[in-house]
Design a protein around this motif. Structure first.
Motif, PDB file in Angstrom:
ATOM      1  N   UNK A   1       0.840  -1.201   0.000  1.00  0.00           N
ATOM      2  CA  UNK A   1       0.000   0.000   0.000  1.00  0.00           C
ATOM      3  C   UNK A   1       0.872   1.248   0.000  1.00  0.00           C
ATOM      4  N   UNK A   2       1.921   1.232   0.800  1.00  0.00           N
ATOM      5  CA  UNK A   2       2.805   2.393   0.872  1.00  0.00           C
ATOM      6  C   UNK A   2       3.403   2.692  -0.502  1.00  0.00           C
TER       7      UNK A   2
ATOM      8  N   UNK B   1       2.116   1.863  -3.349  1.00  0.00           N
ATOM      9  CA  UNK B   1       1.025   2.344  -4.209  1.00  0.00           C
ATOM     10  C   UNK B   1       0.748   3.823  -3.967  1.00  0.00           C
ATOM     11  N   UNK B   2       0.807   4.235  -2.719  1.00  0.00           N
ATOM     12  CA  UNK B   2       0.557   5.647  -2.407  1.00  0.00           C
ATOM     13  C   UNK B   2       1.626   6.524  -3.069  1.00  0.00           C
ATOM     14  N   UNK B   3       2.859   6.047  -3.061  1.00  0.00           N
ATOM     15  CA  UNK B   3       3.922   6.856  -3.668  1.00  0.00           C
ATOM     16  C   UNK B   3       3.887   6.831  -5.193  1.00  0.00           C
TER      17      UNK B   3
ATOM     18  N   UNK C   1       1.013   6.787  -6.725  1.00  0.00           N
ATOM     19  CA  UNK C   1      -0.064   7.763  -6.912  1.00  0.00           C
ATOM     20  C   UNK C   1       0.483   9.176  -6.826  1.00  0.00           C
ATOM     21  N   UNK C   2       1.364   9.401  -5.856  1.00  0.00           N
ATOM     22  CA  UNK C   2       1.948  10.724  -5.655  1.00  0.00           C
ATOM     23  C   UNK C   2       2.676  11.188  -6.919  1.00  0.00           C
TER      24      UNK C   2
END
Lengths: 317, 280
Positions: free
Chosen positions: B32-33, B35-37, B39-40
């Protein structure tokens, strides 16, 4: 009263130069403690150690009940740090920044978006939420930055010089935000160079200079501690033109001159009103005619300067 | 509490945020981490589409046209003949300078202070780097596809067919991905993003031009030929060319993949190591 932060004997050196020289601190839950000191006093280094960014050379720091040196992850779950430079992603919009940080704290996409909207509204940034942070003013950045710090509902918030470089209006907005945090019961450790800020916000103030604590107490206690009064004397002529070294003259009578830029104004802390009389007589005896004078409670500025210019003085705790 | 009564909050203290019960949040897992980056980085790109377009579309197309029509006749007799030789290497020429962004972005995060926030948050820290490097992979792929498409329009034909072309493109993106870790490491170690871009350009351009991308090393004086053949970028260009035209020997492929693995195994752990050391 349970402690949120408990520090003892904290030390840190960089390249052999000790910047933090054995600091002891206690911060109660829900309290705002201000670390006050000039540039280079070691404030940021202390905050960095407490917020797990750097490890101390010696001493212990318990933050939210966990050891900052060995239980960094547990500490991180309970704190937030707002540094001197807004910790934001300049290439994202305000809203995207908050969503990203909320996601990293474990909120789902939907929760993160709702939370971001709510917080942005509460911090008065709704109009700018879809603009890239690069286009924000200093005050807006700082507010967004503090907003980002409350996402994880931290028990303890570190604010490292949150208003440095801001204009008065932005500064007051930041103060409002800090007061709101305190109302929620958050513990705040704030560093600042501005005495007014400490006076406005802090329950307790710890004054730091060259890596050591020079004084500690409530703003009121600190003001009272310097002996209570400040004598301000307006001279008829600038004192520099006079042959007598005024500082040496005062020192001979166990008095100190507070720094100020006006050459015709002397500010001298006095312990009792009777001393004022002596000082004026002393000036007249030395051919320095007095225009007028007044005796008043010292400002935080005067307390600060008096403390930094006298060798270590334990005020009280 | 504060003993002053002059506090006049302009911020509504009864906003639902402040009554919200403290949630028991679990930190995101590593996937998830990352994936968040991703996305960023994607949002960075979409917030800045114009620059991205210039980077991925305009610059490669212009360079391709210039090189093909300026040198084609002189080097290979005709532009189409030159394209057959030049295009696979050109994809590297256009993509490799982009790998520097991984380092400048990382350095920027560290300098700007957003890194200090990430560091005080309880998630899997390498995600900050891996997320953006993965997203950079997409940037490389789009630039490669655009350049390849324009090459086709100009008359380039991969003799290895569709499979050869796909393999070559994948290889090129993998190679760029491996190289990007060199600059990521630099981004962690240096103090200013400009240092990364400055140093990397000094390193990158001699390597790009002293390679067999533009000209076959057989035409060079012996000593130059040796230097050019030893250049890892030449190794990669030979592999890409071979895959594209279906002429790659097992040795070529092994050499190309070997260089990728070497870079990856050396620089990825080093970067993460230095980054984590900063975290500690």
């Amino acid at each position: 009263m349970p402690l949120a932060i408990e520090v003892s004997g904290l030390r840190k050196a960089y390249n052999g130069i000790e910047v933090v020289k054995g600091i002891d601190l206690q911060v109660k839950k829900g309290e705002l403690l201000a670390l006050l000191g000039p540039n280079g006093a070691g404030k940021t280094t202390i905050v960095s150690m407490l917020s797990t960014l750097i490890k101390p050379d010696a001493g212990t720091a318990f933050v939210a009940g966990y050891d900052a040196a060995t239980q960094a992850n547990d500490v991180r779950r309970n704190i937030s740090l707002t540094g001197q430079f807004a910790a934001l992603d300049e290439g994202l919009t305000g809203h995207q920044n908050i969503v990203m940080i909320a996601r990293l704290y474990g909120y789902s996409v939907k929760e993160a978006c709702t939370l971001a909207d709510e917080l942005i509204e509460a911090f008065g940034l709704s109009d700018a939420k879809d603009r890239i942070v690069q286009t924000y003013s200093g005050g807006m950045r700082r507010r967004l930055d503090i907003l980002a710090s409350v996402i994880n509902q931290p028990e303890i918030i570190f604010l490292d010089e949150p208003t440095t470089g801001l204009d008065l209006q932005s500064r007051m907005q930041v103060w409002d935000v800090v007061r709101t945090l305190l109302k929620r019961g958050t513990t705040v450790l704030l560093t600042t160079q501005y005495l007014e800020e400490a006076d406005q916000l802090a329950d307790r103030v710890v004054i730091i200079d060259k890596g050591s604590i020079v004084a500690e107490g409530t703003p009121t206690q600190l003001k009272a501690s310097t002996g209570g009064k400040t004598l301000s004397i307006q001279l008829q002529h600038p004192y520099q033109v006079n042959a007598i070294n005024i500082e040496r003259l005062l020192a001979r009578h166990h008095l100190t001159l507070l720094q100020n830029t006006d050459p015709m104004l002397l500010k001298i802390p006095v312990t009792e009103a009777r001393r004022a009389n002596q000082i004026i007589q002393l000036l007249l005896d030395n051919d320095m005619p007095v225009a007028h004078f007044s005796l008043s409670d010292p400002s935080m500025d005067e307390v600060f300067l008096a403390l930094l210019h006298t060798p270590s003085k334990e005020v009280m705790s | 509490m504060n003993n002053t009564t002059k506090a006049m909050p302009r911020i509504a203290p009864d906003s639902s945020l402040f009554s919200r019960e403290s949630m028991n949040l679990a930190s995101p897992n590593a996937v998830t981490a990352v994936r968040i980056f991703v996305w960023r980085t994607w949002k960075h790109t979409s917030n800045n589409l114009f620059a991205y377009g210039m980077d991925v579309v305009l610059a490669p197309v212009l360079t391709l046209l210039i090189f093909t029509y300026l040198f084609g006749g002189a080097i290979a007799g005709s532009t189409t003949a030159y394209l057959q030789y030049f295009l696979p290497g050109f994809l590297l020429l256009t993509i490799l300078p982009m790998t520097v962004y991984s380092g400048t972005t990382l350095c920027q995060d560290i300098v700007k202070g957003v890194y200090n926030r990430f560091r005080t948050m309880p998630f899997w820290q390498p995600a900050t780097m891996i997320g953006s490097v993965l997203m950079d992979g997409l940037r490389y792929m789009s630039a490669a596809l655009v350049s390849f498409g324009v090459g086709m329009l100009l008359g380039f034909r991969p003799e290895g067919g569709a499979i050869g072309a796909i393999m070559a493109l994948l290889f090129i993106v993998c190679f760029a991905f491996s190289v990007s870790w060199i600059f990521s490491m630099m981004g962690v170690l240096v103090k200013k993003p400009e240092t990364v871009s400055g140093t990397s350009m000094m390193l990158m351009y001699p390597l790009l031009f002293a390679s067999n991308i533009l000209v076959d090393s057989d035409t060079m004086p012996g000593w130059m030929g040796v230097i050019v053949e030893l250049n890892p970028i030449s190794v990669a260009a030979t592999t890409a060319r071979g895959l594209m035209h279906g002429t790659a020997s097992t040795g070529d492929i092994a050499a190309g993949v070997g260089v990728c693995l070497l870079l990856l195994l050396l620089f990825m752990p080093l970067t993460i190591y230095f980054y984590m050391k900063k975290v500690k």
